[in-house]
Motif scaffolding. Structure first.
Motif, short mmCIF file in Angstrom:
data_model
loop_
_atom_site.label_atom_id
_atom_site.label_comp_id
_atom_site.label_asym_id
_atom_site.label_seq_id
_atom_site.Cartn_x
_atom_site.Cartn_y
_atom_site.Cartn_z
N HIS A 19 0.84 -1.20 0.00
CA HIS A 19 0.00 0.00 0.00
C HIS A 19 0.88 1.25 0.00
N TYR A 21 1.03 3.63 1.89
CA TYR A 21 1.48 4.10 3.21
C TYR A 21 2.63 3.27 3.79
N ASP A 35 -3.29 1.97 -4.24
CA ASP A 35 -4.38 2.19 -3.28
C ASP A 35 -5.20 0.91 -3.15
N SER A 36 -6.24 0.94 -2.33
CA SER A 36 -7.00 -0.28 -2.06
C SER A 36 -7.62 -0.87 -3.33
N ASN A 109 -12.41 -0.90 3.76
CA ASN A 109 -11.78 -0.99 5.10
C ASN A 109 -12.76 -1.62 6.08
N SER A 124 -12.12 4.37 -1.68
CA SER A 124 -12.20 5.83 -1.72
C SER A 124 -12.17 6.33 -3.16
N HIS A 170 -6.83 9.74 10.21
CA HIS A 170 -7.41 10.76 9.33
C HIS A 170 -8.37 11.72 10.03
N HIS A 193 -7.37 13.35 1.40
CA HIS A 193 -8.02 12.03 1.35
C HIS A 193 -9.41 12.17 1.96
N GLU A 195 -11.14 10.41 3.84
CA GLU A 195 -11.32 9.95 5.23
C GLU A 195 -10.97 11.05 6.24
N THR A 220 -5.63 7.56 -2.29
CA THR A 220 -4.17 7.78 -2.26
C THR A 220 -3.57 7.77 -3.67
P1 13P Z 1 -6.84 4.26 -0.31
O1 13P Z 1 -7.71 3.23 -0.90
O2 13P Z 1 -7.17 5.64 -0.77
O3 13P Z 1 -5.40 3.94 -0.57
O4 13P Z 1 -7.07 4.32 1.26
C1 13P Z 1 -6.83 3.23 2.10
C2 13P Z 1 -6.69 3.60 3.50
O5 13P Z 1 -6.58 2.80 4.39
C3 13P Z 1 -6.71 5.01 3.81
O6 13P Z 1 -6.45 5.17 5.14
#
Ligand code: 13P
Ligand code: SF4
Length: 308
Positions: A19, A21, A35-36, A109, A124, A170, A193, A195, A220
């Motif tokens: 990911h 992050y 991203d996710s 999530n 997202s 967030h 973002h 969140e 992201t």
């Molecule tokens: P994204 O899908 O935007 O990468 O977000 C995942 C996430 O855990 C944000 O905190």
């Protein structure tokens, strides 16, 4: 260690997904960083036998639901998510019982047990599209993130029932943080973002705490695209600080400032090169969703992937 990781990866026909992050060392050795949504698409498409998921538990679980015949490993089983923990399956069942006609849209999530109780999944980057695909006369239960839910409500003009959940990282990125950074860097473009606590006040133009006319609200990977494509040379970035590594690497001439330096997800940072090496070498820790749950949890994810 890097050489050994690459060697083990070949031997085991494994792919490393990370990911945005993750710590820089892990991002740099991964086959795919995203991203996710991007990560779940990669998990669906890969022909590797093993997926090493460098992210948090719900992401590895999603990969296991999409590819139940592959081995999915997470280098640290404690890498959880406060947002995913903000609703339990029992709470969702009770909410559904109170609203029997409603359609359930769950953010990615969430645990597999929540997905198994949902009609649609979203991330997202596609939450707006997913909600727009549902007939307007249908009542929608949106969970668990209240800020993302409010963002979707404002963009679509729909009235959603939103769960009162949030991410502990967030939700603390508030209006005041952003207002201060805008004063410090007046020419910077603002990337947010959905969140974030500040995303809602950004959308509520009448209750503006900062000048959000130029703010860009994205996932992201959407934030990374915007940073690449924008003419701006400076950016204030409202999300987890791990994203700054890739932003700086991809845009050496541009400057990136975190909206809040303390926005660090300790769960994402649990994955290290040492644990990744151990995971590949000793096949641990396997994330496997029970078969009866896989069947139910796959449907909302597949619906999402077919829409967006
Ligand atoms: P994204 O899908 O935007 O990468 O977000 C995942 C996430 O855990 C944000 O905190
Ligand atoms: Fe979960 Fe928040 Fe960490 Fe993202 S940043 S993984 S939403 S706790």
């Amino acid at each position: 260690m890097i050489e050994e990781i690459n060697e083990l990866k070949k031997q085991k026909n494994a792919v490393i997904l990370a990911h945005n992050y993750q710590i820089p060392d892990v991002q740099d050795i991964a086959d795919y960083v995203g991203d996710s949504l991007g990560l779940s698409q990669q998990a669906a498409e890969t022909d590797a036998d093993t997926i090493i998921f460098c992210g948090v538990h719900f992401m590895a679980e999603t990969a296991s639901i999409i590819s139940p015949h592959k081995t999915v490993l997470i280098p640290d089983l404690d890498a959880g998510c406060s947002l995913a923990d903000s609703i339990t399956a029992d709470q969702l069942r009770a909410w559904k019982a109170e609203n029997p006609e409603a359609v359930v849209v769950s953010y990615i999530n969430t645990t597999a047990a929540i997905k198994a109780e949902s009609d649609y999944c979203c991330t997202s980057s596609n939450a707006v599209q997913i909600v727009e695909s549902i007939p307007e006369d249908k009542q929608v239960l949106f969970l668990p993130d209240k800020f993302l839910g409010t963002y979707v409500e404002m963009i679509t003009g729909r009235d959603l029932n939103i769960w009162d959940g949030a991410c502990h990282v967030h939700e603390k990125i508030g209006e005041l943080n952003l207002g201060e950074k805008q004063k410090e860097y007046p020419d910077a473009e603002v990337l947010i973002h959905p969140e974030c606590g500040c995303s809602t006040s950004c959308m509520m133009k009448s209750a503006m705490y900062f000048d959000c006319e130029e703010a860009h609200i994205h996932s992201t990977s959407g934030m990374l695209n915007q940073a690449r494509e924008s003419e701006a040379e400076e950016f204030v970035v409202a999300t987890e600080t791990g994203i700054l590594h890739r932003m700086r690497k991809e845009n050496p001439g541009k400057k990136f400032y975190p909206a809040n330096e303390e926005s660090v997800c300790e769960y994402m940072k649990m994955i290290t090169l040492e644990k990744l090496h151990d995971s590949l070498k000793n096949n641990r820790f396997e994330v496997k969703v029970p078969e009866d749950m896989v069947e139910k949890a796959r449907l909302p994810i597949e619906r999402m992937l077919s829409i967006a």
